[in-house]
Design an enzyme around this catalytic site. Structure first.
Site, mmCIF file in Angstrom:
data_model
loop_
_atom_site.group_PDB
_atom_site.id
_atom_site.type_symbol
_atom_site.label_atom_id
_atom_site.label_comp_id
_atom_site.label_asym_id
_atom_site.label_seq_id
_atom_site.Cartn_x
_atom_site.Cartn_y
_atom_site.Cartn_z
ATOM 1 C CG HIS A 75 -27.545 -33.213 -22.138
ATOM 2 N ND1 HIS A 75 -26.378 -32.896 -21.489
ATOM 3 C CD2 HIS A 75 -28.504 -32.463 -21.547
ATOM 4 C CE1 HIS A 75 -26.621 -31.994 -20.535
ATOM 5 N NE2 HIS A 75 -27.915 -31.724 -20.553
ATOM 6 C CB CYS A 91 -27.311 -34.025 -14.938
ATOM 7 S SG CYS A 91 -27.999 -34.045 -13.274
HETATM 8 P P1 HMG Z 1 -31.538 -32.252 0.573
HETATM 9 O O1 HMG Z 1 -30.327 -32.903 1.190
HETATM 10 O O2 HMG Z 1 -32.799 -33.025 0.512
HETATM 11 O O3 HMG Z 1 -31.825 -30.806 1.204
HETATM 12 O O4 HMG Z 1 -31.102 -31.765 -0.879
HETATM 13 P P2 HMG Z 1 -32.207 -30.347 2.645
HETATM 14 O O5 HMG Z 1 -33.203 -29.268 2.504
HETATM 15 O O6 HMG Z 1 -32.507 -31.509 3.539
HETATM 16 O O7 HMG Z 1 -30.848 -29.667 3.149
HETATM 17 C C1 HMG Z 1 -29.659 -30.428 3.386
HETATM 18 C C2 HMG Z 1 -28.487 -29.456 3.561
HETATM 19 O O8 HMG Z 1 -28.275 -28.723 2.350
HETATM 20 C C3 HMG Z 1 -28.747 -28.403 4.627
HETATM 21 O O9 HMG Z 1 -27.470 -28.051 5.177
HETATM 22 C C4 HMG Z 1 -29.252 -27.230 3.849
HETATM 23 O O10 HMG Z 1 -29.038 -25.987 4.481
HETATM 24 C C5 HMG Z 1 -28.416 -27.315 2.590
HETATM 25 P P3 HMG Z 1 -26.906 -28.727 6.534
HETATM 26 O O11 HMG Z 1 -27.956 -28.405 7.561
HETATM 27 O O12 HMG Z 1 -26.801 -30.214 6.267
HETATM 28 O O13 HMG Z 1 -25.592 -28.058 6.732
HETATM 29 N N1 HMG Z 1 -29.058 -26.698 1.425
HETATM 30 C C6 HMG Z 1 -28.493 -25.742 0.671
HETATM 31 N N2 HMG Z 1 -27.299 -25.138 0.736
HETATM 32 C C7 HMG Z 1 -27.049 -24.193 -0.184
HETATM 33 N N3 HMG Z 1 -27.909 -23.875 -1.166
HETATM 34 C C8 HMG Z 1 -29.094 -24.465 -1.277
HETATM 35 C C9 HMG Z 1 -29.432 -25.455 -0.320
HETATM 36 N N4 HMG Z 1 -30.516 -26.224 -0.125
HETATM 37 C C10 HMG Z 1 -30.286 -26.983 0.933
HETATM 38 N N5 HMG Z 1 -29.924 -24.139 -2.264
HETATM 39 C C11 HMG Z 1 -31.381 -30.211 -2.704
HETATM 40 C C12 HMG Z 1 -32.065 -31.174 -1.743
HETATM 41 C C13 HMG Z 1 -32.419 -29.782 -3.721
HETATM 42 C C14 HMG Z 1 -30.865 -29.002 -1.937
HETATM 43 C C15 HMG Z 1 -30.178 -30.935 -3.366
HETATM 44 O O14 HMG Z 1 -30.571 -32.205 -3.811
HETATM 45 C C16 HMG Z 1 -29.601 -30.150 -4.521
HETATM 46 O O15 HMG Z 1 -29.033 -29.074 -4.335
HETATM 47 N N6 HMG Z 1 -29.700 -30.714 -5.742
HETATM 48 C C17 HMG Z 1 -29.214 -30.053 -6.953
HETATM 49 C C18 HMG Z 1 -28.734 -31.088 -7.944
HETATM 50 C C19 HMG Z 1 -28.249 -30.416 -9.196
HETATM 51 O O16 HMG Z 1 -27.808 -29.275 -9.180
HETATM 52 N N7 HMG Z 1 -28.309 -31.148 -10.311
HETATM 53 C C20 HMG Z 1 -27.856 -30.629 -11.592
HETATM 54 C C21 HMG Z 1 -28.750 -29.588 -12.149
HETATM 55 S S1 HMG Z 1 -30.170 -30.246 -12.997
HETATM 56 C C22 HMG Z 1 -29.599 -30.519 -14.599
HETATM 57 O O17 HMG Z 1 -28.431 -30.451 -14.854
HETATM 58 C C23 HMG Z 1 -30.605 -30.760 -15.683
HETATM 59 C C24 HMG Z 1 -30.788 -29.553 -16.622
HETATM 60 O O18 HMG Z 1 -29.566 -29.209 -17.250
HETATM 61 C C25 HMG Z 1 -31.832 -29.847 -17.714
HETATM 62 C C26 HMG Z 1 -31.595 -31.191 -18.420
HETATM 63 O O19 HMG Z 1 -30.473 -31.485 -18.844
HETATM 64 O O20 HMG Z 1 -32.590 -31.903 -18.522
HETATM 65 C C27 HMG Z 1 -31.274 -28.311 -15.837
HETATM 66 MG MG MG Z 2 -28.753 -30.349 -18.942
#
Ligand code: HMG
Ligand code: MG
Length: 307
Positions: free
Chosen positions: A209, A240
């Site tokens: 980044h 992010c």
């Molecule tokens: P959580 O709240 O701990 O998850 O989130 P949970 O398992 O307790 O589930 C909570 C609710 O989310 C439930 O629904 C699940 O069904 C639902 P509810 O019963 O409340 O209606 N759920 C989902 N729904 C759809 N798709 C799914 C999913 N999983 C759970 N996959 C979790 C934990 C990991 C899901 C959440 O924190 C999350 O999705 N985080 C993603 C954050 C993200 O996308 N960040 C950006 C990407 S990383 C990045 O950009 C860095 C990178 O570019 C490299 C760099 O730059 O270094 C890659």
């Molecule tokens: Mg990134």
């Protein structure tokens, strides 16, 4: 010093780029943007994320976007998956390349995916096993490899440890992320040889980044060490939402301009990437940050004024 003759660009605009946009972007515009990127010669276009829609509302339409983009032969369209639920959604939408993502910082991992690093590795072991059984290609991201937004110390050894765990579980490739754009070339010079002693160089991509303007210098430092795959984002979009202060990825146009001027091939048409960026610039509510993009836009304004 021998620089690679060919470099692969892994395009981030549609995923890392759009996930950080505040204004909701329509599904149609996301599809159009990816379709334009597909015409550029890029072979890797990260399309979207099957994460919790509560975590990243912008990409809640992942299934529809993925199903409707034009899949060009020879181009791979990986998607981010944080757990088995995301993996299953991605497979149902037709994905055959997925990326799991953890980090070298405990605090960031907790904020980003609500897991400890150890919990994330356990979650991803199941995801990678399922993906490999299904014949999918798998990438593993290690975020915050050069520093954490939350003040906890990140050591090169911690990055190596997480990298090795991801390789052992079967990832095909790693992407080492400077999530908050704090890294400098001397850190690249320490980290890359440490990783390369244990992991083949051609399985390592770097993901910089550009928050503090060091991304292109870091790309050059990594090139000198034999890295030949870089993540970049058209127009310099990205960031992010769970990494406070993080701004966009190094601009695809900036990397292409530098590499092409150095005689390094990418197979990617800079003018066509600019066209995709120009399209998305008309959709997002801010100017694009890629310097090469800005220079090309300024040059075309100047030539119109001259006529
Ligand atoms: P959580 O709240 O701990 O998850 O989130 P949970 O398992 O307790 O589930 C909570 C609710 O989310 C439930 O629904 C699940 O069904 C639902 P509810 O019963 O409340 O209606 N759920 C989902 N729904 C759809 N798709 C799914 C999913 N999983 C759970 N996959 C979790 C934990 C990991 C899901 C959440 O924190 C999350 O999705 N985080 C993603 C954050 C993200 O996308 N960040 C950006 C990407 S990383 C990045 O950009 C860095 C990178 O570019 C490299 C760099 O730059 O270094 C890659
Ligand atoms: Mg990134």
């Amino acid at each position: 010093m021998t620089l690679p003759r060919h470099v692969t660009i892994f395009e981030m605009g549609a995923r890392d780029g759009l996930q950080n946009e505040n204004a909701l972007i329509s599904t149609e515009d996301k599809i159009r943007y990816i379709d334009l990127l597909s015409e550029t010669g890029l072979k890797w276009i990260e399309a979207t994320s099957f994460v919790s829609p509560k975590a990243i509302p912008q990409l809640a339409d992942a299934a529809e976007v993925f199903a409707r983009i034009r899949k060009v032969r020879g181009v791979r369209y990986p998607v981010l998956v944080p757990n088995l639920k995301g993996y299953e959604r991605a497979r149902a939408a037709g994905a055959d390349a997925v990326a799991v993502f953890t980090a070298a910082s405990e605090r960031f991992t907790k904020r980003n995916i609500n897991m400890t690093i150890e919990e994330s590795l356990s979650t991803f072991r199941d995801v990678v096993r399922a993906a490999k059984n299904d014949g999918c290609w798998v990438r593993g991201y290690i975020s915050t490899a050069f520093g954490s937004p939350f003040g906890d110390e990140v050591t090169p050894q911690a990055v190596l440890d997480v990298s090795l765990r991801l390789m052992e579980m079967g990832c095909d490739e790693l992407s080492i992320g400077d999530t908050i754009g704090v890294g400098v070339p001397s850190q690249v010079g320490t980290l890359v040889p440490l990783l390369a002693a244990k992991i083949p160089l051609d399985l390592i991509a770097m993901h910089f980044h550009d928050t503090r303007g060091t991304a292109l210098a870091n790309v050059y430092a990594a090139l000198q060490l034999g890295i030949a795959k870089f993540d970049a984002s058209s127009g310099g979009l990205g960031g992010c939402p769970y990494a406070p202060g993080a701004t966009g990825n190094v601009g695809t146009e900036d990397v292409l301009y530098m590499l092409h001027q150095m005689g390094i091939e990418t197979g990617v048409d800079l003018a066509k990437v600019r066209a995709a960026s120009r399209f998305i610039a008309g959709v997002v509510d801010h100017a694009l940050t890629s310097k090469a993009y800005q220079a090309m836009e300024a040059a075309s304004v100047a030539s119109i004024a001259w006529m």
